[in-house]
Design a protein around this motif. Structure first.
Motif, PDB file in Angstrom:
ATOM      1  N   PRO A 182       0.805  -1.238   0.000  1.00  0.00           N
ATOM      2  CA  PRO A 182       0.000   0.000   0.000  1.00  0.00           C
ATOM      3  C   PRO A 182       0.826   1.272   0.000  1.00  0.00           C
ATOM      4  CG  PRO A 182      -0.023  -0.986   2.183  1.00  0.00           C
ATOM      5  CD  PRO A 182       0.684  -1.968   1.287  1.00  0.00           C
ATOM      6  N   PRO A 221       1.482   5.142  -1.106  1.00  0.00           N
ATOM      7  CA  PRO A 221       0.570   6.263  -1.340  1.00  0.00           C
ATOM      8  C   PRO A 221       0.463   6.641  -2.815  1.00  0.00           C
ATOM      9  CG  PRO A 221       2.617   7.010  -0.306  1.00  0.00           C
ATOM     10  CD  PRO A 221       2.620   5.523  -0.248  1.00  0.00           C
ATOM     11  N   GLU A 253       6.269  -1.429   5.586  1.00  0.00           N
ATOM     12  CA  GLU A 253       6.713  -0.134   6.104  1.00  0.00           C
ATOM     13  C   GLU A 253       8.014   0.300   5.434  1.00  0.00           C
ATOM     14  OE1 GLU A 253       6.823   0.272  10.370  1.00  0.00           O
ATOM     15  OE2 GLU A 253       5.141  -1.115  10.593  1.00  0.00           O
ATOM     16  N   THR A 267       1.059  13.171   7.401  1.00  0.00           N
ATOM     17  CA  THR A 267       1.081  11.725   7.607  1.00  0.00           C
ATOM     18  C   THR A 267       1.061  11.011   6.253  1.00  0.00           C
ATOM     19  OG1 THR A 267      -1.330  11.482   7.650  1.00  0.00           O
ATOM     20  CG2 THR A 267      -0.221  12.015   9.749  1.00  0.00           C
ATOM     21  N   VAL A 268       1.407   9.738   6.295  1.00  0.00           N
ATOM     22  CA  VAL A 268       1.347   8.938   5.060  1.00  0.00           C
ATOM     23  C   VAL A 268      -0.083   8.899   4.538  1.00  0.00           C
ATOM     24  CG1 VAL A 268       1.693   6.640   4.069  1.00  0.00           C
ATOM     25  CG2 VAL A 268       3.335   7.531   5.730  1.00  0.00           C
ATOM     26  N   GLU A 269      -1.039   8.800   5.444  1.00  0.00           N
ATOM     27  CA  GLU A 269      -2.451   8.761   5.049  1.00  0.00           C
ATOM     28  C   GLU A 269      -2.867  10.074   4.380  1.00  0.00           C
ATOM     29  OE1 GLU A 269      -1.449   5.739   7.804  1.00  0.00           O
ATOM     30  OE2 GLU A 269      -1.278   7.927   8.073  1.00  0.00           O
ATOM     31  N   GLU A 270      -2.408  11.192   4.920  1.00  0.00           N
ATOM     32  CA  GLU A 270      -2.722  12.491   4.310  1.00  0.00           C
ATOM     33  C   GLU A 270      -2.079  12.621   2.929  1.00  0.00           C
ATOM     34  OE1 GLU A 270      -3.269  15.242   8.342  1.00  0.00           O
ATOM     35  OE2 GLU A 270      -1.273  14.957   7.440  1.00  0.00           O
ATOM     36  N   ASP A 325      -1.484  10.139   0.916  1.00  0.00           N
ATOM     37  CA  ASP A 325      -2.266   9.281   0.028  1.00  0.00           C
ATOM     38  C   ASP A 325      -3.544   9.996  -0.409  1.00  0.00           C
ATOM     39  OD1 ASP A 325      -2.696   6.630  -1.209  1.00  0.00           O
ATOM     40  OD2 ASP A 325      -4.387   6.523   0.165  1.00  0.00           O
ATOM     41  N   THR A 326      -4.202  10.657   0.522  1.00  0.00           N
ATOM     42  CA  THR A 326      -5.423  11.405   0.192  1.00  0.00           C
ATOM     43  C   THR A 326      -5.124  12.517  -0.810  1.00  0.00           C
ATOM     44  OG1 THR A 326      -6.396  10.953   2.361  1.00  0.00           O
ATOM     45  CG2 THR A 326      -7.278  12.826   1.138  1.00  0.00           C
TER      46      THR A 326
END
Length: 305
Positions: free
Chosen positions: A21, A23, A213, A256-259, A261-262
């Motif tokens: 996964p 980003p 990771e 963040t990694v999630e941000e 990706d978004t």
């Protein structure tokens, strides 16, 4: 090197890259509207026979049975792309195929992994105009996004083959003139420097972090340093720079990694870092060739060489 060892490594690498996964890319948790993980699985396994033949051809060059200019790199790339297209209806692996085939052939001629790029460069330098024409046919089959029109040696122009022949444009010449807009060609002329550098960095990260990771971190570091030429072609220099800035913010702790990706998915696949994903796939192939295996520790998957 043993044929199937190379084939397995360069099959596993792209499949790992697609599944992890990262980003902004297709992965086991995210698809695009016109591209899914299944396209990668079908596309990357469909090319196995052509990969095997490419490696066998490299061996024939090494033994002096055929000359380097008879290796047919362009034809092999076209056949691999054609096999991939038969198995699915998108373009999951044109970049990986185009990066991998010369390097696999070079590795088949080499005494060790480090000598592979030198041999690949020799084959590319000895390529012919016909190889370039076959590469153009491969591009037409794959139909990658962001290919410019109206440029010199336009891939989709009916006059391009005549122009290539007139000017004697072999694969090496094409790569030299196209490096700025295509990372694959930069790797060809720079002896796969970024792919090997990324592989070295992943080796270090794998000593400290679980497999996913480590690859995600290595990928973000790559994004922070290198311009993704797929984004550059599709969205322009400003967007490509915005992607680099966002990756740098992750490394400094400001995002963040999630941000990230978004942010990368805000405009569909426009900010998809696909060229750097291709580099990551080849890097993972090199790790697989070096003996990468997986182990479970405390419920997490670690990669060990």
């Amino acid at each position: 090197m043993e044929r199937w060892r190379i084939v397995k490594a360069f099959t596993l690498g792209p499949m790992l890259e697609a599944a992890i996964p990262k980003p902004g890319n297709v992965n086991r948790f995210a698809d695009f509207e016109d591209l899914s993980l299944y396209h990668f699985l079908f596309g990357n396994t469909s090319v196995l026979p052509v990969y095997y033949e490419a490696i066998k051809t490299g061996e024939l060059v090494r033994k002096g049975i055929i000359e380097p200019n008879e290796a047919g790199i362009g034809e092999l790339i076209k056949r691999a792309v054609s096999e991939s297209r038969k198995a699915q209806d998108a373009n999951p692996n044109f970049g990986v195929i185009t990066l991998s085939i010369p390097l696999m052939m070079g590795l088949a001629m080499a005494r060790n992994i480090m000598e592979g790029p030198e041999k690949a460069a020799m084959l590319l330098r000895e390529s012919t105009v016909r190889d370039t024409m076959e590469l153009y046919r491969a591009i037409r089959i794959a139909n990658p996004k962001g290919i410019p029109s109206g440029v010199k040696y336009d891939v989709y122009s009916d006059d391009s083959f005549r122009e290539l022949f007139r000017d004697g444009i072999d694969l090496w010449a094409l790569a030299e003139m196209s490096c700025e807009r295509e990372l694959i060609f930069c790797e060809w002329v720079n002896s796969y420097g970024l792919s090997y550098q990324t592989a070295d960095r992943l080796v270090e990260l794998l000593k400290e972090f679980p497999l996913e990771e480590a690859v995600v971190m290595g990928f973000i570091e790559l994004m922070a340093e290198e311009t993704d030429t797929l984004i550059l072609r599709k969205a322009g220099a400003e967007e490509a720079e915005r992607v680099k800035d966002a990756a740098r913010k992750v490394l400094t702790g400001d995002m963040t990694v999630e941000e990230l990706d978004t942010f990368l998915r805000e405009k569909g696949d426009l900010r998809n870092p696909g060229s750097l994903a291709d580099i990551t796939a080849v890097s993972l192939s090199l790790l697989a060739l070096s003996g990468l295996r997986v182990e479970m520790r405390g419920g997490k998957v670690f990669g060990v060489i």
